[in-house]
Design an enzyme around this catalytic site. Structure first.
Site, PDB file in Angstrom:
ATOM      1  N   PHE A 174      48.747  53.249  55.264  1.00  0.00           N
ATOM      2  CA  PHE A 174      49.914  53.507  56.118  1.00  0.00           C
ATOM      3  C   PHE A 174      50.734  52.226  56.133  1.00  0.00           C
ATOM      4  O   PHE A 174      50.232  51.168  56.530  1.00  0.00           O
ATOM      5  CB  PHE A 174      49.389  53.837  57.514  1.00  0.00           C
ATOM      6  CG  PHE A 174      50.411  54.079  58.579  1.00  0.00           C
ATOM      7  CD1 PHE A 174      50.774  53.069  59.461  1.00  0.00           C
ATOM      8  CD2 PHE A 174      50.965  55.337  58.757  1.00  0.00           C
ATOM      9  CE1 PHE A 174      51.682  53.303  60.490  1.00  0.00           C
ATOM     10  CE2 PHE A 174      51.869  55.585  59.794  1.00  0.00           C
ATOM     11  CZ  PHE A 174      52.223  54.566  60.658  1.00  0.00           C
ATOM     12  N   ASN A 181      58.798  42.265  60.802  1.00  0.00           N
ATOM     13  CA  ASN A 181      58.625  43.038  62.033  1.00  0.00           C
ATOM     14  C   ASN A 181      57.296  43.769  62.099  1.00  0.00           C
ATOM     15  O   ASN A 181      56.924  44.520  61.219  1.00  0.00           O
ATOM     16  CB  ASN A 181      59.775  44.042  62.224  1.00  0.00           C
ATOM     17  CG  ASN A 181      59.965  44.942  61.030  1.00  0.00           C
ATOM     18  OD1 ASN A 181      60.660  44.613  60.076  1.00  0.00           O
ATOM     19  ND2 ASN A 181      59.332  46.098  61.060  1.00  0.00           N
ATOM     20  N   GLU A 414      47.661  48.364  65.095  1.00  0.00           N
ATOM     21  CA  GLU A 414      48.053  49.656  65.670  1.00  0.00           C
ATOM     22  C   GLU A 414      48.590  49.502  67.085  1.00  0.00           C
ATOM     23  O   GLU A 414      48.349  50.329  67.954  1.00  0.00           O
ATOM     24  CB  GLU A 414      46.884  50.646  65.622  1.00  0.00           C
ATOM     25  CG  GLU A 414      46.669  51.099  64.192  1.00  0.00           C
ATOM     26  CD  GLU A 414      45.867  52.361  64.069  1.00  0.00           C
ATOM     27  OE1 GLU A 414      46.098  53.303  64.847  1.00  0.00           O
ATOM     28  OE2 GLU A 414      45.005  52.397  63.164  1.00  0.00           O
TER      29      GLU A 414
END
Lengths: 434, 253
Positions: A174, A181, A414
């Site tokens: 992913f 960023n 995450e």
């Protein structure tokens, strides 16, 4: 009250644009349900009525047991070696794929196990207890790669991009973060322009887990810069692929059996059909994916925390000092108690978030709470476990030091703990707004 | 074609530290983790393998005991058995239950189900009896292949390589037969998640020993259960002569 509302508005405005978007996007939370009624609701909606303090349903117990057996027998013995030599557990991933663990939520028709998110959470926790890195691979494949395709993909995309990734032969990754960023996901500078029947992608993605071992990626790029975060779209790119290259493998503190590297896109061409979801919906896809992914990472953190606690408690029985096992000393007892409370409370938060998701109720706040609590429990337990072991905790002979190192990342990826707090506060304030 | 009965026993998990009850009537089982006897896992694996190789058509998992044993049957179903039979035994009957009673039950079931093979673990890790397989074969007057480390079906016969004290013994027995699984027969598979889901839908039939005409009266009475004596410290000696002298002195030689 008006002043408080203004403060709240100011507070909200200082959010990162992505958080504000998330707050307004997610379905509104039911207004001020009494806690007990909400619990009753969610358990009934989960399809089973079982008291939270008692046992899980039989199927969940069985699958938890099979994952625990696998972790104890196949992962535990090699976890130290995987960590020391930075080895990707390819064979174990294949075996887990054969067990259905690499695609827990995927329907059987597509090659998955067809189970619910609570089952997935249990699986990731047990696997992570054996090996934190393997748990990470399982979580990334399930939540971050398969997750968005399952939710937003066309039937054809699901067959092409999910089914081969259910067996453990292939894993996905992913790619959202960039060198410029991480938390500021709305500021993506990777660009995608259309040229005829193709999308052409340019840019760099950073910190991509599984990168060197993946056969495909879900990647986010800006298709319309003027629309800011509403101009980001999601794409599916096979790996390897012309125009996509990998940066050097990062030398990490923990979860060293996973590969983390930059993805570099230089005029990477993919067919138009490789866009996931509609144009401009990339940000929404990313945020919703991370919502679910948080439950996966919370589960991974729980597994690491539990492993650290197991190590410390076992040592407390065996190590003697001052004429008795150190488990008799209150200082050690207090540490173990604090660790157990931290793990168990985080676990219940994680289960609740998973059950809300399974019941198709809003779970953003609970998922963020679970991830925050579990990752902080993992770092706490990792730290205290070393303390209980003393000198032995500092050397690689015992797994305590590996749990300490593996735990650290769970507070970062995450969604950092800071971002989780913003998400929770945002949801909370929304509940209290009149 | 053929049907195989596999026995699965619910025992205290091998990793648990056993504690004797304060009244010395047995061991503590309440709240203690239980799982399928490891040799029964090997038996299930062998039966499922034979089915996958198409030597047999149906594998039936059988367990005797109270309601909790259905968990063990479900695990067997999740490993690939087709259906289960739960023979309900509880209370005093369950506590007194031993190889003879189980063998009688299995013999009755083998006839009722017209089984070609009965596969059991060689022994259970709680009582270590190593009797049930042999008794079952005797009651049925069937040939037996015990301590099997390799099983090959050859038409109407079964070739069994047995692990015996002297090494390995290969025998050929005709079916129907009773086999007991030894450690090296195979490596049991992990229950896969899809199979756990499928196991939910598989049937477990319920019956009582009386339905099979079996009387559960035990001929064995447990008088007392004790922990093994704590190991005493040893004595170090300097030479072999000292050792011999010491052994002579305490009457060992």
């Amino acid at each position: 009250f008006h002043l408080r509302m203004m403060e709240a508005t100011v507070f909200l405005d200082t959010f990162n644009a992505c958080r504000h978007f998330l707050v307004s996007f997610t379905r509104s939370v039911p207004r001020l349900n009494p806690v007990s009624e909400l619990y009753g609701q969610l358990f009934r909606l989960h399809g089973l009525v079982f008291p939270l303090t008692s046992e899980l349903p039989e199927m969940h117990q069985m699958m938890r047991q099979t994952c625990r057996d696998y972790a104890d027998r196949e992962l535990g013995p090699i976890a130290g070696k995987l960590d020391k030599e930075h080895l990707f557990p390819a064979q174990q991933v294949r075996e887990l794929g054969a067990m259905g663990v690499m695609a827990v939520e995927v329907p059987e028709a597509l090659g998955g196990a067809g189970m619910d998110y609570l089952a997935y959470s249990l699986a990731v926790e047990e696997i992570s207890r054996g090996c934190g890195s393997t748990g990470c691979v399982v979580s990334v494949n399930n939540s971050l790669y398969i997750g968005p395709i399952l939710k937003f993909g066309t039937q054809k995309q699901k067959e092409q991009w999910i089914t081969p990734f259910t067996t453990g032969e292939k894993v996905g990754c992913f790619a959202l973060s960039e060198p410029g960023n991480g938390s500021d996901a709305g500021a993506a500078s990777t660009l995608a322009r259309q040229e005829g029947e193709e999308w052409v992608l340019n840019g760099t993605k950073a910190w991509i887990t599984n990168s060197w071992d993946a056969s495909a990626t879900v990647i986010f790029a800006t298709t319309d810069k003027s629309l800011k975060h509403k101009g980001i779209s999601a794409f599916l790119v096979p790996m390897p692929h012309p125009g996509l290259s990998l940066g050097k493998k990062e030398d990490k503190l923990g979860i060293r059996a996973t590969s983390t590297a930059n993805l570099i896109l230089e005029d990477c061409r993919i067919p138009l059909g490789n866009m996931l979801g509609s144009r401009g919906s990339g940000f929404k896809i990313a945020m919703q994916t991370l919502d679910s992914g948080r439950i996966g990472i919370a589960s991974q953190a729980l597994g690491i925390a539990q492993a650290a606690l197991d190590c410390a408690a076992d040592y407390a029985h065996k190590r003697t000092a001052f004429g008795a096992p150190i488990g008799k000393l209150q200082a050690v007892q207090f540490k173990l108690a604090d660790m157990a409370v931290a793990v168990e409370s985080a676990r219940l938060l994680t289960w609740k978030a998973a059950m809300l998701k399974d019941a198709k109720k809003p779970f953003t706040k609970e998922a963020a709470m679970a991830k925050l609590a579990a990752s902080e429990a993992a770092t706490f337990c990792g730290h205290q476990s070393i303390q209980v072991l003393g000198g032995m905790g500092y050397v690689t002979d015992m797994p305590a030091e590996r749990h300490y190192r593996d735990a650290r990342i769970t507070e970062i990826y995450e969604g950092t703990s800071e971002i989780q707090r913003l998400v929770i506060a945002g949801q909370l304030l929304k509940e209290y707004a009149s | 074609m053929s049907r195989v009965l596999v026995g699965v026993k619910r025992v205290i998990d091998y990793a648990v530290k056993i504690r004797v009850k304060p009244d010395h009537s047995g061991v503590v089982t309440d709240g203690v983790k239980h799982s399928m006897n490891p040799f029964c896992e090997i038996a299930v694996e062998e039966a499922v393998k034979l089915k996958e190789k198409k030597f047999i058509k149906e594998v039936v998992a059988v367990s005797c005991g109270p309601t909790q044993v259905t968990e063990t049957i479900r695990t067997a179903l999740a490993m690939g058995c087709d259906r289960g039979i739960h023979v309900e035994v509880s209370g005093k009957d369950y506590e007194a239950m031993g190889p003879l009673q189980i063998a009688k039950i299995f013999a009755a079931l083998a006839k009722k189900e017209e089984a070609s093979l009965v596969i059991l673990g060689k022994q259970a890790i709680d009582d270590d009896c190593n009797q049930t397989g042999q008794m079952t074969a005797a009651l049925l007057d069937w040939p037996q292949g015990t301590f099997a480390s390799e099983v090959t079906i050859d038409g109407e016969k079964v070739k069994v390589v047995r692990e015996i004290d002297g090494g390995l013994e290969t025998i050929k027995i005709s079916m129907p037969a009773v086999l007991t699984a030894d450690l090296r027969l195979n490596t049991p598979r992990y229950a896969t998640l899809p199979n756990i889901m499928k196991a939910k839908k598989k049937k477990i039939a319920n019956m009582k020993p009386a339905d099979l005409g079996v009387d559960m009266v035990s001929r064995v009475e447990v008088l007392r259960v004790d922990e093994p004596p704590t190991r005493l410290a040893g004595v170090k000696v300097e030479t072999v002569d000292d050792l011999v002298a010491k052994l002579k002195a305490n009457g060992t030689i």
